[in-house]
Motif scaffolding. Structure first.
Motif, PDB file in Angstrom:
ATOM      1  N   LEU A  28      14.473   7.694 -16.065  1.00 44.80           N
ATOM      2  CA  LEU A  28      13.892   8.994 -15.729  1.00 44.80           C
ATOM      3  C   LEU A  28      13.378   9.025 -14.289  1.00 44.80           C
ATOM      4  CD1 LEU A  28      12.130   9.715 -19.128  1.00 44.80           C
ATOM      5  CD2 LEU A  28      13.983  11.049 -18.098  1.00 44.80           C
ATOM      6  N   CYS A  29      12.855   7.909 -13.812  1.00 46.82           N
ATOM      7  CA  CYS A  29      12.392   7.868 -12.426  1.00 46.82           C
ATOM      8  C   CYS A  29      13.564   7.940 -11.444  1.00 46.82           C
ATOM      9  CB  CYS A  29      11.576   6.601 -12.171  1.00 46.82           C
ATOM     10  SG  CYS A  29       9.903   6.652 -12.849  1.00 46.82           S
ATOM     11  N   MET A  30      14.697   7.350 -11.805  1.00 44.21           N
ATOM     12  CA  MET A  30      15.875   7.457 -10.949  1.00 44.21           C
ATOM     13  C   MET A  30      16.289   8.913 -10.777  1.00 44.21           C
ATOM     14  SD  MET A  30      17.253   4.481  -9.794  1.00 44.21           S
ATOM     15  CE  MET A  30      19.040   4.565  -9.831  1.00 44.21           C
ATOM     16  N   ASN A  31      16.155   9.676 -11.836  1.00 46.51           N
ATOM     17  CA  ASN A  31      16.442  11.108 -11.752  1.00 46.51           C
ATOM     18  C   ASN A  31      15.465  11.797 -10.822  1.00 46.51           C
ATOM     19  OD1 ASN A  31      15.999  14.077 -13.059  1.00 46.51           O
ATOM     20  ND2 ASN A  31      18.112  13.399 -13.336  1.00 46.51           N
TER      21      ASN A  31
ATOM     22  N   MET B  67       0.824  -1.204   0.000  1.00 48.21           N
ATOM     23  CA  MET B  67       0.000   0.000   0.000  1.00 48.21           C
ATOM     24  C   MET B  67       0.859   1.255   0.000  1.00 48.21           C
ATOM     25  SD  MET B  67      -2.955  -1.190  -0.335  1.00 48.21           S
ATOM     26  CE  MET B  67      -3.780   0.405  -0.268  1.00 48.21           C
ATOM     27  N   ALA B  68       2.007   1.202   0.675  1.00 52.01           N
ATOM     28  CA  ALA B  68       2.917   2.351   0.686  1.00 52.01           C
ATOM     29  C   ALA B  68       3.534   2.571  -0.691  1.00 52.01           C
ATOM     30  CB  ALA B  68       4.000   2.149   1.732  1.00 52.01           C
ATOM     31  N   ILE B  69       3.759   1.493  -1.436  1.00 53.80           N
ATOM     32  CA  ILE B  69       4.276   1.615  -2.804  1.00 53.80           C
ATOM     33  C   ILE B  69       3.281   2.369  -3.669  1.00 53.80           C
ATOM     34  CG2 ILE B  69       4.830   0.314  -4.903  1.00 53.80           C
ATOM     35  CD1 ILE B  69       5.923  -1.911  -3.064  1.00 53.80           C
ATOM     36  N   LEU B  70       2.002   2.005  -3.558  1.00 55.19           N
ATOM     37  CA  LEU B  70       0.956   2.672  -4.331  1.00 55.19           C
ATOM     38  C   LEU B  70       0.895   4.160  -3.992  1.00 55.19           C
ATOM     39  CD1 LEU B  70      -1.837  -0.037  -3.966  1.00 55.19           C
ATOM     40  CD2 LEU B  70      -0.466   0.423  -6.002  1.00 55.19           C
ATOM     41  N   LYS B  71       0.945   4.465  -2.714  1.00 55.04           N
ATOM     42  CA  LYS B  71       0.878   5.855  -2.265  1.00 55.04           C
ATOM     43  C   LYS B  71       2.092   6.646  -2.743  1.00 55.04           C
ATOM     44  CE  LYS B  71       0.703   8.649   1.958  1.00 55.04           C
ATOM     45  NZ  LYS B  71       0.660   8.600   3.452  1.00 55.04           N
ATOM     46  N   GLN B  72       3.284   6.057  -2.598  1.00 55.67           N
ATOM     47  CA  GLN B  72       4.510   6.745  -2.994  1.00 55.67           C
ATOM     48  C   GLN B  72       4.562   6.974  -4.500  1.00 55.67           C
ATOM     49  OE1 GLN B  72       6.606   8.065  -1.028  1.00 55.67           O
ATOM     50  NE2 GLN B  72       8.591   8.254  -2.016  1.00 55.67           N
ATOM     51  N   ALA B  73       4.159   5.983  -5.284  1.00 58.23           N
ATOM     52  CA  ALA B  73       4.167   6.118  -6.740  1.00 58.23           C
ATOM     53  C   ALA B  73       3.215   7.219  -7.185  1.00 58.23           C
ATOM     54  CB  ALA B  73       3.788   4.788  -7.390  1.00 58.23           C
ATOM     55  N   PHE B  74       2.034   7.278  -6.563  1.00 50.25           N
ATOM     56  CA  PHE B  74       1.057   8.319  -6.915  1.00 50.25           C
ATOM     57  C   PHE B  74       1.589   9.701  -6.538  1.00 50.25           C
ATOM     58  CE2 PHE B  74      -2.810  10.846  -6.182  1.00 50.25           C
ATOM     59  CZ  PHE B  74      -3.428  10.668  -7.413  1.00 50.25           C
TER      60      PHE B  74
ATOM     61  N   LEU C  26      14.247  13.956  -5.324  1.00 51.04           N
ATOM     62  CA  LEU C  26      13.474  13.823  -4.094  1.00 51.04           C
ATOM     63  C   LEU C  26      14.400  13.680  -2.880  1.00 51.04           C
ATOM     64  CD1 LEU C  26      10.649  13.449  -2.765  1.00 51.04           C
ATOM     65  CD2 LEU C  26      10.935  10.995  -3.143  1.00 51.04           C
ATOM     66  N   HIS C  27      15.459  12.891  -3.037  1.00 50.54           N
ATOM     67  CA  HIS C  27      16.427  12.708  -1.954  1.00 50.54           C
ATOM     68  C   HIS C  27      17.128  14.028  -1.621  1.00 50.54           C
ATOM     69  CE1 HIS C  27      15.708   8.522  -1.692  1.00 50.54           C
ATOM     70  NE2 HIS C  27      16.332   8.177  -2.820  1.00 50.54           N
ATOM     71  N   GLU C  28      17.392  14.838  -2.656  1.00 52.20           N
ATOM     72  CA  GLU C  28      18.049  16.129  -2.435  1.00 52.20           C
ATOM     73  C   GLU C  28      17.167  17.075  -1.627  1.00 52.20           C
ATOM     74  OE1 GLU C  28      19.000  17.536  -6.339  1.00 52.20           O
ATOM     75  OE2 GLU C  28      20.989  16.604  -6.341  1.00 52.20           O
ATOM     76  N   ARG C  29      15.843  16.990  -1.859  1.00 55.28           N
ATOM     77  CA  ARG C  29      14.922  17.874  -1.157  1.00 55.28           C
ATOM     78  C   ARG C  29      14.661  17.414   0.268  1.00 55.28           C
ATOM     79  NH1 ARG C  29      10.182  18.166  -5.750  1.00 55.28           N
ATOM     80  NH2 ARG C  29      11.431  19.100  -7.432  1.00 55.28           N
ATOM     81  N   THR C  30      14.814  16.093   0.495  1.00 61.71           N
ATOM     82  CA  THR C  30      14.491  15.543   1.810  1.00 61.71           C
ATOM     83  C   THR C  30      15.626  15.830   2.780  1.00 61.71           C
ATOM     84  OG1 THR C  30      13.263  13.751   0.759  1.00 61.71           O
ATOM     85  CG2 THR C  30      13.850  13.478   3.071  1.00 61.71           C
TER      86      THR C  30
ATOM     87  N   HIS D   2       6.209  15.372  -9.796  1.00 66.19           N
ATOM     88  CA  HIS D   2       7.211  15.416 -10.866  1.00 66.19           C
ATOM     89  C   HIS D   2       6.535  15.438 -12.242  1.00 66.19           C
ATOM     90  CE1 HIS D   2      10.729  14.949  -8.336  1.00 66.19           C
ATOM     91  NE2 HIS D   2      10.143  13.963  -7.697  1.00 66.19           N
ATOM     92  N   PRO D   3       5.764  16.471 -12.533  1.00 69.98           N
ATOM     93  CA  PRO D   3       5.074  16.521 -13.834  1.00 69.98           C
ATOM     94  C   PRO D   3       6.034  16.593 -15.023  1.00 69.98           C
ATOM     95  CG  PRO D   3       4.906  18.633 -12.693  1.00 69.98           C
ATOM     96  CD  PRO D   3       5.465  17.654 -11.704  1.00 69.98           C
ATOM     97  N   LEU D   4       7.211  17.227 -14.834  1.00 71.50           N
ATOM     98  CA  LEU D   4       8.165  17.327 -15.943  1.00 71.50           C
ATOM     99  C   LEU D   4       8.730  15.957 -16.296  1.00 71.50           C
ATOM    100  CD1 LEU D   4       9.459  19.348 -17.847  1.00 71.50           C
ATOM    101  CD2 LEU D   4      11.348  19.604 -16.210  1.00 71.50           C
ATOM    102  N   HIS D   5       9.072  15.170 -15.277  1.00 72.68           N
ATOM    103  CA  HIS D   5       9.562  13.819 -15.538  1.00 72.68           C
ATOM    104  C   HIS D   5       8.471  12.963 -16.190  1.00 72.68           C
ATOM    105  CE1 HIS D   5      12.626  15.085 -12.647  1.00 72.68           C
ATOM    106  NE2 HIS D   5      13.387  14.137 -13.143  1.00 72.68           N
ATOM    107  N   THR D   6       7.239  13.148 -15.734  1.00 71.45           N
ATOM    108  CA  THR D   6       6.119  12.407 -16.328  1.00 71.45           C
ATOM    109  C   THR D   6       5.969  12.764 -17.799  1.00 71.45           C
ATOM    110  OG1 THR D   6       4.987  12.455 -14.185  1.00 71.45           O
ATOM    111  CG2 THR D   6       3.661  11.909 -16.119  1.00 71.45           C
ATOM    112  N   PHE D   7       6.135  14.044 -18.112  1.00 72.38           N
ATOM    113  CA  PHE D   7       6.056  14.495 -19.513  1.00 72.38           C
ATOM    114  C   PHE D   7       7.167  13.856 -20.340  1.00 72.38           C
ATOM    115  CE2 PHE D   7       7.607  17.505 -22.737  1.00 72.38           C
ATOM    116  CZ  PHE D   7       6.503  17.550 -23.568  1.00 72.38           C
TER     117      PHE D   7
END
Length: 204
Positions: free
Chosen positions: A190-193, A137-144, A198-202, A150-155
């Motif tokens: 692209l997701c690794m990027n 369930m945490a995977i689903l939440k995190q992926a969403f 995300l790690h940089e912001r955390t 990250h709309p730019l990465h999604t694009f």
């Protein structure tokens, strides 16, 4: 000349490696009868590509894939049952609306919008699974959440995959050789990027 030969050798080595990964993915998806084999095989494929992108290429491909496949079999299938359940709901909704209420244009638009959102969410699902040590369930939440922030990465994922699928349309044989692994490589890269940002912001 030697430098050119080295680059060509490296390129063909990667092409062979990605094609071999795709073959393993297909075989082990079929080994699980597709229904039980698709999700563990896909998770294993993304895990392999994540290793490659992190600079780790010196490992036996099939044995490593098989180890991931066995280890993640039940957890990945629990995730798969949830995802498949959502897909079944979408299929039923399309069937019901277009057969019994074709006049409800607003419902059709809403359904198309939800389908698009779900498709974009799927881009992040497997990369999130293999990158983070989380419960289903945490995977689903995190992926969403990653899809939303990250709309730019999604694009970029959408554009790259559209180009890949256009190539498959022009050269159908390449879909069999690189279909799954090509999709996985693009989305994982692209997701690794996105994960890195995300790690940089955390705060640590």
């Amino acid at each position: 000349m030697n430098n050119m030969n080295s680059k060509l050798y490296s390129m063909f080595e990667w092409i062979t490696r990605i094609a071999y990964l795709n073959v393993i993915w297909i075989l082990l998806s079929l080994a699980g009868g597709i229904i039980l084999g698709f999700f563990p095989a896909t998770v294993s494929m993304f895990a392999i590509i994540r290793k490659w992108l992190r600079g780790n290429t010196d490992f036996p491909l099939f044995r490593t894939f098989w180890d991931h496949y066995k280890r993640e079999f039940w957890k990945s299938n629990r995730l798969g049952f949830l995802v498949d359940g959502v897909i079944v709901i979408f299929i039923f909704d399309y069937w019901y609306i277009f057969n019994y209420h074709p006049e409800l244009i607003w419902a059709q638009i809403l359904l198309f919008a939800l389908t698009l959102l779900f498709s974009l969410f799927i881009f992040y699902l497997f990369p999130t699974y293999v990158h983070f040590d989380l419960r289903v369930m945490a995977i689903l939440k995190q992926a969403f959440l990653l899809m939303l922030i990250h709309p730019l990465h999604t694009f970029f994922i959408s554009v790259c995959l559209a180009s890949l699928f256009f190539l498959f349309y022009l050269l159908p044989a390449t879909a069999f050789i690189f279909g799954g692994s090509g999709y996985a490589f693009i989305t994982m890269w692209l997701c690794m990027n996105a994960f890195h940002k995300l790690h940089e912001r955390t705060p640590s």
